[in-house]
Design an enzyme around this catalytic site. Structure first.
Site, PDB file in Angstrom:
ATOM      1  N   ASN A   1       0.520   6.969  -5.139  1.00 23.35           N
ATOM      2  CA  ASN A   1      -0.684   7.428  -4.424  1.00 23.35           C
ATOM      3  C   ASN A   1      -1.351   6.285  -3.674  1.00 23.35           C
ATOM      4  O   ASN A   1      -2.553   6.079  -3.774  1.00 23.35           O
ATOM      5  CB  ASN A   1      -1.673   8.072  -5.401  1.00 23.35           C
ATOM      6  CG  ASN A   1      -2.726   8.899  -4.711  1.00 23.35           C
ATOM      7  OD1 ASN A   1      -2.528   9.376  -3.609  1.00 23.35           O
ATOM      8  ND2 ASN A   1      -3.869   9.061  -5.356  1.00 23.35           N
TER       9      ASN A   1
ATOM     10  N   ARG B   1      -1.322  -1.492   1.758  1.00 20.73           N
ATOM     11  CA  ARG B   1      -2.141  -1.912   0.632  1.00 20.73           C
ATOM     12  C   ARG B   1      -1.297  -2.325  -0.564  1.00 20.73           C
ATOM     13  O   ARG B   1      -1.651  -3.247  -1.313  1.00 20.73           O
ATOM     14  CB  ARG B   1      -3.126  -0.811   0.230  1.00 20.73           C
ATOM     15  CG  ARG B   1      -4.385  -1.367  -0.437  1.00 20.73           C
ATOM     16  CD  ARG B   1      -5.448  -0.306  -0.586  1.00 20.73           C
ATOM     17  NE  ARG B   1      -5.202   0.535  -1.734  1.00 20.73           N
ATOM     18  CZ  ARG B   1      -5.584   0.247  -2.980  1.00 20.73           C
ATOM     19  NH1 ARG B   1      -6.236  -0.863  -3.227  1.00 20.73           N
ATOM     20  NH2 ARG B   1      -5.333   1.056  -3.968  1.00 20.73           N
TER      21      ARG B   1
ATOM     22  N   ARG C   1      -4.469   1.834 -11.977  1.00 23.47           N
ATOM     23  CA  ARG C   1      -3.118   1.588 -12.479  1.00 23.47           C
ATOM     24  C   ARG C   1      -3.069   0.413 -13.466  1.00 23.47           C
ATOM     25  O   ARG C   1      -1.998   0.122 -14.019  1.00 23.47           O
ATOM     26  CB  ARG C   1      -2.171   1.320 -11.318  1.00 23.47           C
ATOM     27  CG  ARG C   1      -2.216   2.397 -10.254  1.00 23.47           C
ATOM     28  CD  ARG C   1      -1.537   1.976  -8.984  1.00 23.47           C
ATOM     29  NE  ARG C   1      -1.767   2.935  -7.896  1.00 23.47           N
ATOM     30  CZ  ARG C   1      -2.812   2.914  -7.109  1.00 23.47           C
ATOM     31  NH1 ARG C   1      -3.737   1.995  -7.260  1.00 23.47           N
ATOM     32  NH2 ARG C   1      -2.956   3.819  -6.160  1.00 23.47           N
TER      33      ARG C   1
ATOM     34  N   LYS D   1       9.030  10.429  -9.059  1.00 21.74           N
ATOM     35  CA  LYS D   1       9.259   9.735  -7.796  1.00 21.74           C
ATOM     36  C   LYS D   1       9.419   8.236  -8.001  1.00 21.74           C
ATOM     37  O   LYS D   1      10.339   7.607  -7.473  1.00 21.74           O
ATOM     38  CB  LYS D   1       8.101  10.024  -6.823  1.00 21.74           C
ATOM     39  CG  LYS D   1       8.320   9.493  -5.428  1.00 21.74           C
ATOM     40  CD  LYS D   1       7.791   8.080  -5.314  1.00 21.74           C
ATOM     41  CE  LYS D   1       8.116   7.507  -3.947  1.00 21.74           C
ATOM     42  NZ  LYS D   1       7.662   6.102  -3.867  1.00 21.74           N
TER      43      LYS D   1
ATOM     44  N   ASP E   1       8.805  11.516  -1.817  1.00 20.29           N
ATOM     45  CA  ASP E   1       7.372  11.299  -1.616  1.00 20.29           C
ATOM     46  C   ASP E   1       6.898  12.243  -0.521  1.00 20.29           C
ATOM     47  O   ASP E   1       7.620  13.156  -0.137  1.00 20.29           O
ATOM     48  CB  ASP E   1       7.092   9.835  -1.251  1.00 20.29           C
ATOM     49  CG  ASP E   1       7.723   9.458   0.076  1.00 20.29           C
ATOM     50  OD1 ASP E   1       8.410  10.310   0.678  1.00 20.29           O
ATOM     51  OD2 ASP E   1       7.529   8.326   0.535  1.00 20.29           O
TER      52      ASP E   1
END
Length: 291
Positions: free
Chosen positions: A126, A131, A179, A220, A239
């Site tokens: 996500n 980034r 995360r 994924k 994805d």
DNA sequence: ACCCAGGGTGACG
DNA sequence: CGTCACCATGGG
């Protein structure tokens, strides 16, 4: 014609390399740590803690520095022994896939280090490629080892014990967001002795089941780790880009069921994961499905 | 302000 | 088994 190689003045020169676009491979989102110099010719990165500069002149690939007995290590990383002519022929033979060529021609799937892939793709969830790259760069700068290459300083990917020891605040400053616990728990498990390499020789089904036991790894991310670091060329990460692309290319813009998508993937064969990377690149290049 | 990005987890049916 | 709110962060 299989490639040839020689070592000259600490430079590994690999010749007769067909179907390899270095810049495309380094910037397509499979690996997050390759950076080019301003003119886009030289690519700097770290392969198993060795800082290297890689460039391409026609069908030759130059890797510097390379010491004796390290040749195979780099050839393996860049997947230079695989016959991509036949893989591109397979793509070209299917009109639903052939639209990905010539835009994606020259894509190869690198063979990254399993631990780096594990952490990198947990971070990728996500998230967007720009980034992701920034987070991994900050992570390596913060707790990787400095590696000198000419006038540059590169960083090794941090060891499991370094990452496992990061505090919540340090991980927050690095920018991993929610995360953080996944990263720390997974690193700790590796540090305690879990051998990711055992997954390499498993069947795809067994390999998926095993890597899915890591916190932060879903279907994924699992397939990304298997494809990009553990030799499972038939792992097929789905994805949002691939979902859109497969819908357009194979299902007349109608969303397929998982079983229908699975059937198509299996029909592509044992290199479906590599083909996936061509589809992924094509989808991103044409901004498929987006306005 | 809202939506999206190489999605996963946990809760609830 | 499937669905779904929620999750940090930054860019468009």
């Amino acid at each position: 014609m299989i490639m040839k190689y020689e070592l000259v003045n600490d430079t590994l020169i690999i010749s007769d390399v067909k179907r390899f676009d270095l810049a495309k491979c380094c910037s397509c989102g499979q690996a997050f740590r390759w950076v080019s110099d301003p003119n886009g010719m030289d690519w700097y990165g770290v392969v198993r803690s060795r800082p290297v500069k890689v460039s391409q002149e026609g069908d030759r690939v130059l890797i510097h520095p390379c010491k004796a007995f390290d040749e195979q290590l780099f050839i393996d990383y860049f997947d230079l022994e695989r016959d991509y002519e036949s893989i591109e022929a397979l793509i070209r033979s299917d009109p639903r896939l052939s639209v990905c060529l010539p835009g994606a021609s020259g894509i190869r799937v690198f063979n990254q280090e399993p631990f780096e892939a594990l952490i990198s793709f947990i971070i990728s969830a996500n998230n967007n490629i720009k980034r992701i790259s920034g987070i991994i760069d900050r992570l390596c700068r913060f707790c990787g080892d400095q590696l000198q290459l000419e006038d540059r300083i590169l960083y090794s990917f941090p060891t499991p014990d370094r990452i496992a020891a990061l505090t919540d605040e340090e991980l927050k400053n690095i920018g991993v967001g929610y995360r953080a616990p996944y990263i720390r728990a997974s690193a700790k498990r590796i540090q305690e002795g879990y051998e990711l390499e055992t997954i390499r020789s498993m069947s795809l089904t067994e390999a998926r089941k095993e890597i899915l036991t890591f916190m932060g790894v879903g279907p994924k991310v699992a397939d990304c780790i298997l494809l990009f670091s553990l030799g499972h060329t038939d792992a097929f990460p789905v994805d949002v880009w691939i979902g859109r692309a497969m819908k357009e290319l194979f299902f007349d813009s109608e969303p397929p069921t998982k079983a229908e998508l699975n059937r198509v993937v299996e029909s592509i064969g044992k290199y479906s994961g590599i083909v996936q990377q061509y589809i992924f690149h094509h989808a991103r290049m044409v901004n498929l499905g987006k306005k």
